[in-house]
Design a protein around this motif. Structure first.
Motif, PDB file in Angstrom:
ATOM      1  N   HIS A  13     126.408 -23.316   1.825  1.00  0.00           N
ATOM      2  CA  HIS A  13     126.713 -24.551   2.548  1.00  0.00           C
ATOM      3  C   HIS A  13     125.536 -25.098   3.350  1.00  0.00           C
ATOM      4  O   HIS A  13     125.219 -26.288   3.235  1.00  0.00           O
ATOM      5  CB  HIS A  13     127.924 -24.358   3.458  1.00  0.00           C
ATOM      6  N   PRO A  14     124.840 -24.297   4.172  1.00  0.00           N
ATOM      7  CA  PRO A  14     123.740 -24.887   4.956  1.00  0.00           C
ATOM      8  C   PRO A  14     122.575 -25.366   4.106  1.00  0.00           C
ATOM      9  O   PRO A  14     121.787 -26.199   4.561  1.00  0.00           O
ATOM     10  CB  PRO A  14     123.315 -23.754   5.901  1.00  0.00           C
ATOM     11  N   THR A  15     122.455 -24.867   2.868  1.00  0.00           N
ATOM     12  CA  THR A  15     121.352 -25.345   2.028  1.00  0.00           C
ATOM     13  C   THR A  15     121.599 -26.768   1.549  1.00  0.00           C
ATOM     14  O   THR A  15     120.642 -27.492   1.228  1.00  0.00           O
ATOM     15  CB  THR A  15     121.140 -24.429   0.809  1.00  0.00           C
ATOM     16  N   PRO A 119     100.622 -21.992  -1.383  1.00  0.00           N
ATOM     17  CA  PRO A 119     101.975 -22.106  -1.942  1.00  0.00           C
ATOM     18  C   PRO A 119     102.277 -23.490  -2.502  1.00  0.00           C
ATOM     19  O   PRO A 119     102.039 -24.503  -1.822  1.00  0.00           O
ATOM     20  CB  PRO A 119     102.884 -21.781  -0.752  1.00  0.00           C
ATOM     21  N   PRO A 120     102.775 -23.556  -3.736  1.00  0.00           N
ATOM     22  CA  PRO A 120     103.124 -24.843  -4.336  1.00  0.00           C
ATOM     23  C   PRO A 120     104.456 -25.381  -3.832  1.00  0.00           C
ATOM     24  O   PRO A 120     104.792 -26.527  -4.087  1.00  0.00           O
ATOM     25  CB  PRO A 120     103.203 -24.521  -5.834  1.00  0.00           C
ATOM     26  N   PHE A 121     105.204 -24.537  -3.135  1.00  0.00           N
ATOM     27  CA  PHE A 121     106.495 -24.973  -2.587  1.00  0.00           C
ATOM     28  C   PHE A 121     106.910 -24.048  -1.457  1.00  0.00           C
ATOM     29  O   PHE A 121     106.382 -22.942  -1.296  1.00  0.00           O
ATOM     30  CB  PHE A 121     107.580 -24.997  -3.677  1.00  0.00           C
ATOM     31  N   THR A 122     107.855 -24.535  -0.650  1.00  0.00           N
ATOM     32  CA  THR A 122     108.503 -23.712   0.374  1.00  0.00           C
ATOM     33  C   THR A 122     109.789 -23.173  -0.228  1.00  0.00           C
ATOM     34  O   THR A 122     110.537 -23.907  -0.874  1.00  0.00           O
ATOM     35  CB  THR A 122     108.815 -24.558   1.627  1.00  0.00           C
ATOM     36  N   LEU A 123     110.050 -21.887  -0.021  1.00  0.00           N
ATOM     37  CA  LEU A 123     111.203 -21.245  -0.643  1.00  0.00           C
ATOM     38  C   LEU A 123     112.284 -20.943   0.385  1.00  0.00           C
ATOM     39  O   LEU A 123     112.015 -20.352   1.434  1.00  0.00           O
ATOM     40  CB  LEU A 123     110.769 -19.940  -1.321  1.00  0.00           C
ATOM     41  N   VAL A 124     113.511 -21.359   0.077  1.00  0.00           N
ATOM     42  CA  VAL A 124     114.697 -20.951   0.818  1.00  0.00           C
ATOM     43  C   VAL A 124     115.599 -20.235  -0.181  1.00  0.00           C
ATOM     44  O   VAL A 124     115.943 -20.805  -1.219  1.00  0.00           O
ATOM     45  CB  VAL A 124     115.438 -22.151   1.438  1.00  0.00           C
ATOM     46  N   LEU A 150     124.021 -14.186   8.378  1.00  0.00           N
ATOM     47  CA  LEU A 150     125.230 -14.900   8.756  1.00  0.00           C
ATOM     48  C   LEU A 150     126.287 -13.900   9.208  1.00  0.00           C
ATOM     49  O   LEU A 150     126.648 -12.986   8.463  1.00  0.00           O
ATOM     50  CB  LEU A 150     125.756 -15.729   7.580  1.00  0.00           C
ATOM     51  N   GLN A 151     126.768 -14.068  10.412  1.00  0.00           N
ATOM     52  CA  GLN A 151     127.771 -13.169  10.971  1.00  0.00           C
ATOM     53  C   GLN A 151     129.179 -13.674  10.650  1.00  0.00           C
ATOM     54  O   GLN A 151     129.397 -14.874  10.461  1.00  0.00           O
ATOM     55  CB  GLN A 151     127.599 -13.065  12.489  1.00  0.00           C
TER      56      GLN A 151
END
Length: 204
Positions: A13-15, A119-124, A150-151
């Motif tokens: 959800h937060p993504t 880095p070619p991108f930021t990773l999540v 996540l709690q």
């Protein structure tokens, strides 16, 4: 960034609002999301080819020879220069990518070096639990991610979630009796363990 939480805890959800926020930022970001069900590729070359293809607005053409890692990195660099916007990549279930997609520890090390050098991108990424690649000192990704765990929801948060859902459903019966339903809401917290997906299932 790595989000860790059990299934149903709300990792995905937060993504979604993150992706929307980044695409509307100033300057805006490009966003590539790799859903878990889409992992039909194998190898770092195919992973980066898939990212580069999605970033270019195309589906990866798997019927042709997959370019080597350096070629996909070059494509990402050109796409970044052309758009002048940074790239965010969202990967669901990172442990599966590391164990089922990448070909062993050597490719994991190559991925780390790519993300560290230029880095070619930021990773999540997301994961359902802690795993060896981030907990063992000898592994390439040890101490690499900024981790958010996540709690489970506490009782008051379960009550808030149930109230918000009733408001969303425009359910006057529940809303008018929310105080009287306190014991049932506490029971939902007890039975669900505070897992948001189970809370909503029991609410229904």
């Amino acid at each position: 960034v790595l989000l860790i939480g059990p299934r149903g805890s709300g990792k995905t959800h937060p993504t979604e609002p993150l992706a929307r926020r980044m695409t509307s930022a100033s300057p805006p970001w490009r966003v590539v999301r790799l859903p878990e069900e889409g992992y039909s590729f194998v190898g770092l070359d195919e992973l980066l080819f898939s990212i580069a293809s999605r970033d270019a607005g195309k589906d990866a053409a798997w019927g042709v020879a997959v370019p080597p890692v350096d070629a996909s990195l070059a494509a990402l660099e050109l796409q970044t220069k052309a758009s002048k916007w940074p790239l965010l990549v969202i990967i669901e279930n990172l442990p599966r990518v590391l164990t089922k997609v990448l070909r062993g520890e050597q490719e994991v090390r190559r991925l780390r070096s790519i993300l560290m050098a230029d880095p070619p991108f930021t990773l999540v990424a997301t994961a359902t639990s802690y795993f060896e690649d981030i907990t063992r000192e000898a592994r390439p990704l040890y101490d690499f991610f900024r981790i958010f765990t996540l709690q489970d929801l506490i009782a008051d948060e379960v009550e808030e979630l149930v109230t918000k859902r009733a408001q969303w459903d425009r359910d006057p019966v529940v809303l008018e009796q929310i105080d009287a339903l306190n014991k049932r809401i506490r029971a939902i917290h007890h039975l669900s363990g505070g897992n948001p997906r189970l809370v909503l299932a029991l609410y229904d």
